[in-house]
Design a protein around this motif. Structure first.
Motif, PDB file in Angstrom:
ATOM      1  N   HIS A 162      -0.179  45.770  68.814  1.00  0.00           N
ATOM      2  CA  HIS A 162      -1.053  46.400  68.068  1.00  0.00           C
ATOM      3  C   HIS A 162      -1.919  45.593  65.966  1.00  0.00           C
ATOM      4  O   HIS A 162      -1.483  44.070  67.144  1.00  0.00           O
ATOM      5  N   ASP A 181       1.706  52.191  66.617  1.00  0.00           N
ATOM      6  CA  ASP A 181       0.699  52.303  67.255  1.00  0.00           C
ATOM      7  C   ASP A 181       0.665  51.227  68.271  1.00  0.00           C
ATOM      8  O   ASP A 181       1.196  50.221  68.124  1.00  0.00           O
ATOM      9  N   PRO A 215       2.373  57.692  71.186  1.00  0.00           N
ATOM     10  CA  PRO A 215      -0.048  57.880  70.733  1.00  0.00           C
ATOM     11  C   PRO A 215      -0.395  58.291  71.929  1.00  0.00           C
ATOM     12  O   PRO A 215      -0.292  57.352  73.099  1.00  0.00           O
ATOM     13  N   THR A 250      -4.574  52.763  70.424  1.00  0.00           N
ATOM     14  CA  THR A 250      -3.247  52.560  71.114  1.00  0.00           C
ATOM     15  C   THR A 250      -3.242  52.944  72.512  1.00  0.00           C
ATOM     16  O   THR A 250      -4.503  52.857  73.340  1.00  0.00           O
ATOM     17  N   HIS A 287      -1.177  60.756  67.452  1.00  0.00           N
ATOM     18  CA  HIS A 287      -1.768  59.878  67.147  1.00  0.00           C
ATOM     19  C   HIS A 287      -3.549  60.191  67.987  1.00  0.00           C
ATOM     20  O   HIS A 287      -4.303  59.687  68.729  1.00  0.00           O
TER      21      HIS A 287
END
Length: 230
Positions: free
Chosen positions: A110, A144, A166, A172, A195
């Motif tokens: 990420h 994430d 996530p 993500t 998420h």
């Protein structure tokens, strides 16, 4: 262990007198109880990375409670500059034992940073967080992340039984890749998707993810702010 989801990627786990808050983005998550309510009793705050929708209300909560903030060196140093006093700096691959439980930071794919005086500042590497404690199921907050093959190694090394995964896509893993990870890389007893649904850019439900998980794993979609026991 008691688990509470507050929306987005914000969770609290409670056991043996500890109250550990992950990624406390409360004010903007749609949780109506507010950050002050969530802060009550918090002893530790763990941050996966430095985006605003994960750091969230950390400064307020840490100041109100005196909680210890555990995260990457760059993030905790930045937070110290905002008046957070108790921190435990770490980096990817490291483990620490604090107050009777062990925290390990593992990789995530990420980014990590925040706008500081109009300039985007890098805040270390994004991570996932593993919590191990005697007599408790091991918890893995994936943070994430995109799908990556070394999730299988994380499973072999740490044997997490509870996963905060996530699923919202765009930033993500989405339903397809998150379900693939659960089906092929992990041996979770319980998965709580996160998420998603917070913003219009994200997938708005966990239905597709649930439908694509074929492994014998409990998928729990709790109400925001309603604790449950495991």
């Amino acid at each position: 262990m008691r688990i509470t989801w507050y929306g987005h990627s914000a969770f609290k786990i409670e056991f043996d007198g500890k109250s550990i808050l992950f990624d406390p983005f409360i004010s903007g998550s749609g949780y109506k109880g507010g950050a002050a309510e969530v802060a009550k009793g918090t002893t530790h705050i763990c941050l996966t990375h430095g985006h605003g929708d994960h750091v969230g209300d950390t400064v307020q909560i840490a100041k109100e409670t005196g909680a210890t903030v555990i995260s990457s060196f760059e993030i905790v140093t930045w937070l110290q500059g905002q008046g957070v006093e108790k921190v435990e700096p770490m980096n990817t691959g490291g483990s620490i034992t604090v107050d009777g439980f062990t925290v390990t930071l593992v990789q995530a794919f990420h980014s990590s940073g925040e706008l500081v005086n109009g300039v985007f500042a890098q805040l270390g590497h994004p991570t996932g967080i593993i919590i191990e404690a005697k007599g408790q199921p091991t918890v893995y907050h994936l943070g994430d992340t995109a799908l990556f093959g070394d999730m299988k190694l994380i499973n072999e090394l740490y044997k997490p039984k509870i996963g905060f995964v996530p699923i919202g896509d765009r930033f993500t893993m989405g339903a397809r890749t998150a379900a693939y990870a659960v089906n092929n890389f992990f041996d979770f007893d319980l998965v709580v998707p996160c998420h998603y649904a917070t913003f219009g850019l994200l997938d708005q439900s966990a239905d597709s993810f649930r439908a694509q998980v074929t492994k014998k794993t409990e998928i729990r979609v709790p109400e925001k702010g309603v604790p449950f026991e495991v």
